[in-house]
Design an enzyme around this catalytic site. Structure first.
Site, PDB file in Angstrom:
ATOM      1  N   PRO A 134     -12.752  -5.492   9.675  1.00 46.32           N
ATOM      2  CA  PRO A 134     -13.571  -6.614   9.193  1.00 46.32           C
ATOM      3  C   PRO A 134     -14.689  -6.164   8.232  1.00 46.32           C
ATOM      4  CG  PRO A 134     -13.099  -6.891  11.520  1.00 46.32           C
ATOM      5  CD  PRO A 134     -12.529  -5.560  11.130  1.00 46.32           C
ATOM      6  N   ALA A 161     -14.696  -3.008   6.687  1.00 46.85           N
ATOM      7  CA  ALA A 161     -14.213  -1.881   5.865  1.00 46.85           C
ATOM      8  C   ALA A 161     -12.972  -2.324   5.096  1.00 46.85           C
ATOM      9  CB  ALA A 161     -13.886  -0.666   6.738  1.00 46.85           C
ATOM     10  N   SER A 190      -7.831  -5.639  -7.862  1.00 42.32           N
ATOM     11  CA  SER A 190      -7.805  -5.311  -9.298  1.00 42.32           C
ATOM     12  C   SER A 190      -9.085  -4.576  -9.700  1.00 42.32           C
ATOM     13  CB  SER A 190      -7.661  -6.595 -10.126  1.00 42.32           C
ATOM     14  OG  SER A 190      -6.364  -7.117  -9.954  1.00 42.32           O
ATOM     15  N   GLU A 191     -10.200  -4.962  -9.059  1.00 45.43           N
ATOM     16  CA  GLU A 191     -11.464  -4.270  -9.369  1.00 45.43           C
ATOM     17  C   GLU A 191     -11.354  -2.792  -8.950  1.00 45.43           C
ATOM     18  OE1 GLU A 191     -11.251  -7.188  -7.738  1.00 45.43           O
ATOM     19  OE2 GLU A 191     -12.007  -8.517  -9.315  1.00 45.43           O
ATOM     20  N   ILE A 240       5.300 -24.690 -17.410  1.00 49.62           N
ATOM     21  CA  ILE A 240       6.542 -25.093 -18.088  1.00 49.62           C
ATOM     22  C   ILE A 240       7.281 -26.145 -17.260  1.00 49.62           C
ATOM     23  CG2 ILE A 240       8.864 -24.233 -18.720  1.00 49.62           C
ATOM     24  CD1 ILE A 240       7.473 -21.739 -19.856  1.00 49.62           C
ATOM     25  N   GLU A 252      -3.905  -3.524  -0.941  1.00 53.41           N
ATOM     26  CA  GLU A 252      -3.721  -2.103  -1.305  1.00 53.41           C
ATOM     27  C   GLU A 252      -4.600  -1.727  -2.499  1.00 53.41           C
ATOM     28  OE1 GLU A 252       0.088  -0.426  -0.702  1.00 53.41           O
ATOM     29  OE2 GLU A 252       0.738  -2.056   0.606  1.00 53.41           O
TER      30      GLU A 252
HETATM   31  C1  LIG Z   1      -1.904 -10.585   3.094  1.00 52.44           C
HETATM   32  C2  LIG Z   1      -2.668  -9.322   3.273  1.00 52.44           C
HETATM   33  C3  LIG Z   1      -2.044  -8.233   3.870  1.00 52.44           C
HETATM   34  C4  LIG Z   1      -2.743  -7.045   4.059  1.00 52.44           C
HETATM   35  N1  LIG Z   1      -2.129  -5.984   4.697  1.00 52.44           N
HETATM   36  C5  LIG Z   1      -2.859  -4.888   5.017  1.00 52.44           C
HETATM   37  C6  LIG Z   1      -2.284  -3.841   5.801  1.00 52.44           C
HETATM   38  O1  LIG Z   1      -1.102  -3.849   6.168  1.00 52.44           O
HETATM   39  N2  LIG Z   1      -3.071  -2.796   6.164  1.00 52.44           N
HETATM   40  C7  LIG Z   1      -4.361  -2.722   5.804  1.00 52.44           C
HETATM   41  O2  LIG Z   1      -5.011  -1.747   6.177  1.00 52.44           O
HETATM   42  N3  LIG Z   1      -4.937  -3.672   5.034  1.00 52.44           N
HETATM   43  C8  LIG Z   1      -4.218  -4.765   4.647  1.00 52.44           C
HETATM   44  N4  LIG Z   1      -4.782  -5.763   3.895  1.00 52.44           N
HETATM   45  C9  LIG Z   1      -6.177  -5.641   3.512  1.00 52.44           C
HETATM   46  C10 LIG Z   1      -6.408  -5.453   2.014  1.00 52.44           C
HETATM   47  O3  LIG Z   1      -5.998  -4.198   1.595  1.00 52.44           O
HETATM   48  C11 LIG Z   1      -7.885  -5.765   1.763  1.00 52.44           C
HETATM   49  O4  LIG Z   1      -8.032  -7.162   1.913  1.00 52.44           O
HETATM   50  C12 LIG Z   1      -8.350  -5.314   0.388  1.00 52.44           C
HETATM   51  O5  LIG Z   1      -8.369  -3.921   0.310  1.00 52.44           O
HETATM   52  C13 LIG Z   1      -9.738  -5.844   0.052  1.00 52.44           C
HETATM   53  O6  LIG Z   1     -10.639  -5.677   1.100  1.00 52.44           O
HETATM   54  P1  LIG Z   1     -11.520  -6.927   1.611  1.00 52.44           P
HETATM   55  O7  LIG Z   1     -10.584  -8.042   1.859  1.00 52.44           O
HETATM   56  O8  LIG Z   1     -12.373  -6.482   2.741  1.00 52.44           O
HETATM   57  O9  LIG Z   1     -12.408  -7.308   0.373  1.00 52.44           O
HETATM   58  P2  LIG Z   1     -13.830  -6.646  -0.049  1.00 52.44           P
HETATM   59  O10 LIG Z   1     -13.710  -5.165  -0.075  1.00 52.44           O
HETATM   60  O11 LIG Z   1     -14.907  -7.247   0.771  1.00 52.44           O
HETATM   61  O12 LIG Z   1     -13.956  -7.150  -1.542  1.00 52.44           O
HETATM   62  C14 LIG Z   1     -14.414  -8.443  -1.900  1.00 52.44           C
HETATM   63  C15 LIG Z   1     -14.562  -8.500  -3.423  1.00 52.44           C
HETATM   64  O13 LIG Z   1     -15.541  -7.520  -3.850  1.00 52.44           O
HETATM   65  C16 LIG Z   1     -14.956  -6.638  -4.797  1.00 52.44           C
HETATM   66  N5  LIG Z   1     -15.493  -5.279  -4.602  1.00 52.44           N
HETATM   67  C17 LIG Z   1     -15.660  -4.604  -3.449  1.00 52.44           C
HETATM   68  N6  LIG Z   1     -16.176  -3.388  -3.688  1.00 52.44           N
HETATM   69  C18 LIG Z   1     -16.305  -3.287  -5.041  1.00 52.44           C
HETATM   70  C19 LIG Z   1     -16.776  -2.273  -5.924  1.00 52.44           C
HETATM   71  N7  LIG Z   1     -17.191  -1.070  -5.472  1.00 52.44           N
HETATM   72  N8  LIG Z   1     -16.789  -2.532  -7.244  1.00 52.44           N
HETATM   73  C20 LIG Z   1     -16.350  -3.726  -7.729  1.00 52.44           C
HETATM   74  N9  LIG Z   1     -15.895  -4.731  -6.953  1.00 52.44           N
HETATM   75  C21 LIG Z   1     -15.884  -4.505  -5.615  1.00 52.44           C
HETATM   76  C22 LIG Z   1     -13.441  -6.658  -4.490  1.00 52.44           C
HETATM   77  O14 LIG Z   1     -12.691  -6.247  -5.612  1.00 52.44           O
HETATM   78  C23 LIG Z   1     -13.249  -8.139  -4.140  1.00 52.44           C
HETATM   79  O15 LIG Z   1     -13.121  -8.888  -5.312  1.00 52.44           O
HETATM   80  C24 LIG Z   1      -4.094  -6.945   3.641  1.00 52.44           C
HETATM   81  C25 LIG Z   1      -4.691  -8.045   3.009  1.00 52.44           C
HETATM   82  C26 LIG Z   1      -4.003  -9.205   2.825  1.00 52.44           C
HETATM   83  C27 LIG Z   1      -4.689 -10.357   2.156  1.00 52.44           C
END
Ligand SMILES: Cc1cc2nc3c(=O)[nH]c(=O)nc-3n(C[C@H](O)[C@H](O)[C@H](O)COP(=O)(O)OP(=O)(O)OC[C@H]3O[C@@H](n4cnc5c(N)ncnc54)[C@H](O)[C@@H]3O)c2cc1C
Length: 381
Positions: free
Chosen positions: A128, A130, A366-367, A337, A363
């Site tokens: 949550p 990380a 884009s950022e 389309i 994974e």
């Molecule tokens: C359908 C789904 C399946 C998934 N499956 C897995 C899985 O199997 N195993 C697993 O471990 N994880 C999984 N994930 C987790 C996924 O990898 C994370 O959601 C992702 O890495 C982003 O983390 P967060 O959601 O906490 O977003 P945050 O890290 O909180 O980011 C929120 C926003 O802030 C931006 N941001 C954060 N830090 C920076 C920075 N330093 N510079 C610029 N922008 C920044 C991000 O780009 C994003 O736009 C899954 C997610 C989804 C939605």
């Protein structure tokens, strides 16, 4: 990726996957989306056909395929059902790949044949608090004799309910930040391991996504991949491979959306002619084709580097970023389309539009990919 560069064996493997996709996935992908689940009999069939052991060496019961053959198969499946593609990608690239690269002989013998036979694996890194900051993992692993005792919670675990085992990233030393992380293979049946309710998602709905919690869960130290403290290194290295899978998934979604848009543009008449005859529509199709071909080239480059044993982090970041943005752009244009019909569930582009979105998030967002690429750009003279 491009036909002329493929071996006969790679073409045969791609064609077999295409045939399976046409028979078993295309006609049912909408139903899987609606049910928000992949049917057990489909997963068993895929296991029997060897698709859970694509890159696992033959001596451990896998197919021992090279990265190109793996990519070709994944693309065929992604085109038909993006939710299934990520299920296979996480299992093959992130989990089986980690055991193959970092496991001892004993660990390979214990886990790889099971993974190859279709006991699905999940990759539990995100928590949550990380996400992008993956080094901030707080799930703790306290040593107790020949076991660790795990406490904490993982978020968004793909395939959480389909699996028999998880690759879990834990902290054995919360004071050491990312240097305190370790990677453990954890059995589903572990005491105190609780799988949460399914997340209700925008897209890739048939892929299972849930939280996984640990309360005083004992895990044998023998199940740790590599040394204590190597977890973060393993997590990032595996993500290079997983991101390639996401790039291929995005390419498949984009290709599917493009094919539907082209078909519809030729069929739909307005003002007494097919809408494909309006240049505004034809140019959209031209740009779709161009961006998808460019995606394929970037993915191809990453695969060539992987097969040559070179570092792939930068090439994969570029491929994943471009592929995912292209998939979203193409799916959006495909809906456009289709006009109002594209907004309805009667046409598959509605699903492609929803499925594409997550490829820019998981994974590494884009950022995060732009961080990798910009660091490389700035480190050059
Ligand atoms: C359908 C789904 C399946 C998934 N499956 C897995 C899985 O199997 N195993 C697993 O471990 N994880 C999984 N994930 C987790 C996924 O990898 C994370 O959601 C992702 O890495 C982003 O983390 P967060 O959601 O906490 O977003 P945050 O890290 O909180 O980011 C929120 C926003 O802030 C931006 N941001 C954060 N830090 C920076 C920075 N330093 N510079 C610029 N922008 C920044 C991000 O780009 C994003 O736009 C899954 C997610 C989804 C939605």
């Amino acid at each position: 990726m491009f036909d002329h560069a493929l071996t006969e064996e790679q073409k045969l493997l791609r064609d077999a996957a295409r045939e399976f996709a046409i028979k078993r996935l295309y006609p049912n992908a909408e139903a899987f989306d609606k049910a928000e689940r992949l049917p057990d009999d489909l997963l068993s069939e895929l296991a029997t056909l060897g698709y859970f052991g694509l890159t696992i060496p033959e001596e451990y019961g896998g197919m021992g395929l090279d990265a190109m053959a793996y990519a070709l198969i994944l693309e065929e499946f992604a085109r038909a059902c993006a939710g299934l593609a990520i299920t296979l990608s996480v299992h093959n690239s992130l989990v089986a790949g980690a055991v193959r690269r970092y496991g001892t002989d004993d660990q390979k013998r214990r886990f790889l044949p099971r993974l190859a036979s279709g006991e699905i694996g999940a990759y539990a890194l995100t928590e949550p608090d990380a996400g992008t900051d993956a080094g901030a993992v707080r799930t703790s692993a306290r040593p107790a004799g020949d076991h660790y005792i795990l406490n904490g919670a993982k978020a968004f675990v793909t395939s959480a309910d389909y699996v028999k085992m998880y690759l879990v990233f834990v902290s054995t030393d919360l004071n050491r930040g990312s240097h305190g992380l370790s990677a453990l293979m954890v059995e589903r049946a572990t005491a105190g391991l609780e799988v949460g309710k399914p997340e209700r998602k925008l897209g890739i709905k048939c892929s299972d996504t849930r939280a996984v919690a640990f309360v005083d869960s004992p895990v044998p130290k023998d199940n740790r991949l590599s040394a204590e403290g190597d977890g973060f290194k393993i997590a990032l290295a595996q993500l290079d491979h997983g991101r390639l899978g996401v790039a291929i998934q995005a390419l498949g979604i984009g290709e599917a959306a493009f094919a539907e848009a082209r078909k519809y543009a030729k069929q739909r008449h307005q003002f007494g002619r097919p809408i494909a005859e309006f240049q505004a529509v034809a140019f959209k199709l031209a740009d779709m084709k161009l961006k998808l071909d460019a995606t394929r080239l970037l993915i191809d480059r990453a695969i060539q580097k992987l097969m040559a044993g070179e570092r792939i982090t930068l090439a994969v970041a570029e491929a994943k970023l471009f592929a995912s943005e292209t998939a979203n752009w193409v799916a959006n244009e495909a809906v456009q389309i289709h006009g109002g019909y594209g907004y309805m569930k009667d046409y598959p582009v509605e699903r492609y539009f929803r499925d594409a979105r997550v490829t820019e998030i998981y994974e590494g967002t884009s950022e995060a990919q732009r961080i990798v690429i910009s660091r490389a750009v700035l480190s050059e003279e």
